[in-house]
Design a protein around this motif. Structure first.
Motif, PDB file in Angstrom:
ATOM      1  N   SER A 119      24.923  37.523   1.465  1.00 24.27           N
ATOM      2  CA  SER A 119      24.451  38.867   1.778  1.00 24.27           C
ATOM      3  C   SER A 119      22.952  38.855   2.081  1.00 24.27           C
ATOM      4  O   SER A 119      22.488  39.508   3.029  1.00 24.27           O
ATOM      5  N   ALA A 120      22.195  38.115   1.279  1.00 25.04           N
ATOM      6  CA  ALA A 120      20.750  38.035   1.495  1.00 25.04           C
ATOM      7  C   ALA A 120      20.431  37.396   2.849  1.00 25.04           C
ATOM      8  O   ALA A 120      19.522  37.840   3.567  1.00 25.04           O
ATOM      9  N   MET A 121      21.179  36.374   3.214  1.00 26.35           N
ATOM     10  CA  MET A 121      20.929  35.705   4.496  1.00 26.35           C
ATOM     11  C   MET A 121      21.305  36.602   5.674  1.00 26.35           C
ATOM     12  O   MET A 121      20.632  36.587   6.715  1.00 26.35           O
ATOM     13  N   GLU A 122      22.365  37.377   5.531  1.00 28.58           N
ATOM     14  CA  GLU A 122      22.730  38.315   6.592  1.00 28.58           C
ATOM     15  C   GLU A 122      21.651  39.383   6.764  1.00 28.58           C
ATOM     16  O   GLU A 122      21.310  39.763   7.882  1.00 28.58           O
ATOM     17  N   HIS A 123      21.117  39.855   5.617  1.00 29.29           N
ATOM     18  CA  HIS A 123      20.027  40.834   5.689  1.00 29.29           C
ATOM     19  C   HIS A 123      18.800  40.220   6.367  1.00 29.29           C
ATOM     20  O   HIS A 123      18.137  40.867   7.188  1.00 29.29           O
ATOM     21  N   LEU A 124      18.508  38.963   6.039  1.00 30.76           N
ATOM     22  CA  LEU A 124      17.366  38.277   6.655  1.00 30.76           C
ATOM     23  C   LEU A 124      17.555  38.159   8.166  1.00 30.76           C
ATOM     24  O   LEU A 124      16.620  38.406   8.940  1.00 30.76           O
ATOM     25  N   LYS A 125      18.759  37.827   8.592  1.00 31.23           N
ATOM     26  CA  LYS A 125      19.029  37.712  10.033  1.00 31.23           C
ATOM     27  C   LYS A 125      18.915  39.066  10.725  1.00 31.23           C
ATOM     28  O   LYS A 125      18.360  39.159  11.831  1.00 31.23           O
ATOM     29  N   ASP A 126      19.435  40.105  10.075  1.00 35.11           N
ATOM     30  CA  ASP A 126      19.312  41.449  10.654  1.00 35.11           C
ATOM     31  C   ASP A 126      17.851  41.853  10.790  1.00 35.11           C
ATOM     32  O   ASP A 126      17.437  42.422  11.811  1.00 35.11           O
ATOM     33  N   LEU A 127      17.070  41.578   9.749  1.00 35.70           N
ATOM     34  CA  LEU A 127      15.645  41.881   9.793  1.00 35.70           C
ATOM     35  C   LEU A 127      14.962  41.101  10.912  1.00 35.70           C
ATOM     36  O   LEU A 127      14.168  41.652  11.682  1.00 35.70           O
ATOM     37  N   GLY A 128      15.299  39.821  11.008  1.00 36.94           N
ATOM     38  CA  GLY A 128      14.708  38.989  12.041  1.00 36.94           C
ATOM     39  C   GLY A 128      15.049  39.475  13.434  1.00 36.94           C
ATOM     40  O   GLY A 128      14.178  39.496  14.330  1.00 36.94           O
ATOM     41  N   ARG A 129      16.298  39.873  13.638  1.00 38.35           N
ATOM     42  CA  ARG A 129      16.703  40.391  14.949  1.00 38.35           C
ATOM     43  C   ARG A 129      15.909  41.637  15.326  1.00 38.35           C
ATOM     44  O   ARG A 129      15.454  41.781  16.464  1.00 38.35           O
ATOM     45  N   SER A 130      15.746  42.544  14.346  1.00 35.98           N
ATOM     46  CA  SER A 130      15.034  43.781  14.641  1.00 35.98           C
ATOM     47  C   SER A 130      13.568  43.493  14.967  1.00 35.98           C
ATOM     48  O   SER A 130      12.981  44.130  15.864  1.00 35.98           O
ATOM     49  N   ILE A 131      12.965  42.530  14.277  1.00 36.83           N
ATOM     50  CA  ILE A 131      11.568  42.174  14.553  1.00 36.83           C
ATOM     51  C   ILE A 131      11.436  41.545  15.938  1.00 36.83           C
ATOM     52  O   ILE A 131      10.531  41.879  16.712  1.00 36.83           O
ATOM     53  N   LEU A 132      12.360  40.642  16.262  1.00 37.84           N
ATOM     54  CA  LEU A 132      12.300  39.982  17.568  1.00 37.84           C
ATOM     55  C   LEU A 132      12.515  40.973  18.709  1.00 37.84           C
ATOM     56  O   LEU A 132      11.901  40.850  19.776  1.00 37.84           O
ATOM     57  N   LEU A 133      13.414  41.942  18.471  1.00 39.21           N
ATOM     58  CA  LEU A 133      13.633  42.964  19.492  1.00 39.21           C
ATOM     59  C   LEU A 133      12.401  43.806  19.722  1.00 39.21           C
ATOM     60  O   LEU A 133      12.069  44.184  20.859  1.00 39.21           O
ATOM     61  N   GLU A 134      11.687  44.105  18.641  1.00 38.57           N
ATOM     62  CA  GLU A 134      10.483  44.934  18.748  1.00 38.57           C
ATOM     63  C   GLU A 134       9.364  44.196  19.477  1.00 38.57           C
ATOM     64  O   GLU A 134       8.482  44.816  20.084  1.00 38.57           O
TER      65      GLU A 134
END
Length: 258
Positions: free
Chosen positions: A241-256
């Motif tokens: 769960s923590a790794m999925e959250h990290l990936k989601d966070l990373g995706r949102s940062i990269l998109l921004e």
């Protein structure tokens, strides 16, 4: 500050049938501190999560020295009792398991998970073989004068899909439960078991407290308590769960930033 022996005694006391100890499995000192900060009463590692956090696969592939160094960082970062998942014991022979348990206690653990699945997931140890390994673990604990909580894990239910679990699987688990208890086990861990009726019967008939791993939304921890479970754990789920959250966070940062 509790001594290691006092921590071990406390850890035993936390296993109450119908009022289970809930363990949110950790993988390093950082996750330990996070779980301790929210009111946990004990800390438990999961071998899958620890291996993944070190870039390794589960199945005793991670060097045992890494397991020990990670354990040392965990136990020195918390005042809570710590139990460690050591898979099958990280040794081919019972004598090796005994020496490994001594080192684990020296590094601050007061409990272990030890399983009957063969390394690599190719089947189960014969009952007699796991009994030898459990006796070796208990002898190590006695030598160290620590009432180690030995959580004997049977993978009977993991060998078959949950929808296909039957009373024959339950009977086989009970045979192992009795043998493991006589060999010095403190508890029985049955990952993969989800059927409420089978869980309840196992809790009623097992000579030692039962640990169930939550792998889906049902049964819930409250339901497991009513069924007589004494320990609830979460295995690799917190890490995943923590790794999925990290990936989601990373995706949102990269998109921004794109």
């Amino acid at each position: 500050m509790h001594t290691l022996k006092e921590q071990a005694e406390l850890f035993h006391q936390l296993h109450i049938k119908g009022n289970p100890l809930v363990l949110i499995n950790v993988w390093d000192a950082g996750s330990t501190k996070a779980i301790e900060s929210i009111g946990a009463t004990a800390i438990a590692t999961g071998s899958w999560s620890v291996a993944a956090a070190h870039g390794e696969q589960d199945g005793e592939i991670m060097p045992f020295e890494w397991v020990l160094s990670n354990l040392a960082r965990i136990t020195t970062s918390t005042k809570l009792p710590v139990t460690i998942d050591i898979e099958g014991g990280h040794g081919r022979y019972a004598s090796e398991v005994k020496e490994n348990i001594i080192r684990i206690i020296e590094h601050g653990a007061v409990g272990i998970n030890i399983e009957d699945q063969l390394p690599g997931g190719t089947g189960l140890y014969a009952i007699e073989e796991l009994v030898l390994r459990l006796r070796a673990a208990r002898e190590a604990a006695e030598r160290m004068d620590i009432p180690l909580f030995i959580n004997a894990r049977t993978d009977i239910f993991l060998q078959t899909a949950p929808a296909q679990h039957t009373s024959s699987h339950l009977e086989e688990a009970l045979v192992r439960s009795h043998a493991y208890a006589e060999a010095g086990a403190s508890g029985l861990f049955v990952p993969g078991l989800q059927d409420p009726q089978l869980i309840q019967e196992l809790c009623e008939r097992s000579p030692i407290p039962v640990n169930v791993m939550v792998t889906s939304n049902e049964p819930t921890p409250a339901q497991l308590a009513r069924l007589g479970v004494a320990r609830v754990s979460y295995g690799p789920y917190p890490y995943q769960s923590a790794m999925e959250h990290l990936k989601d966070l990373g995706r949102s940062i990269l998109l921004e930033t794109s």
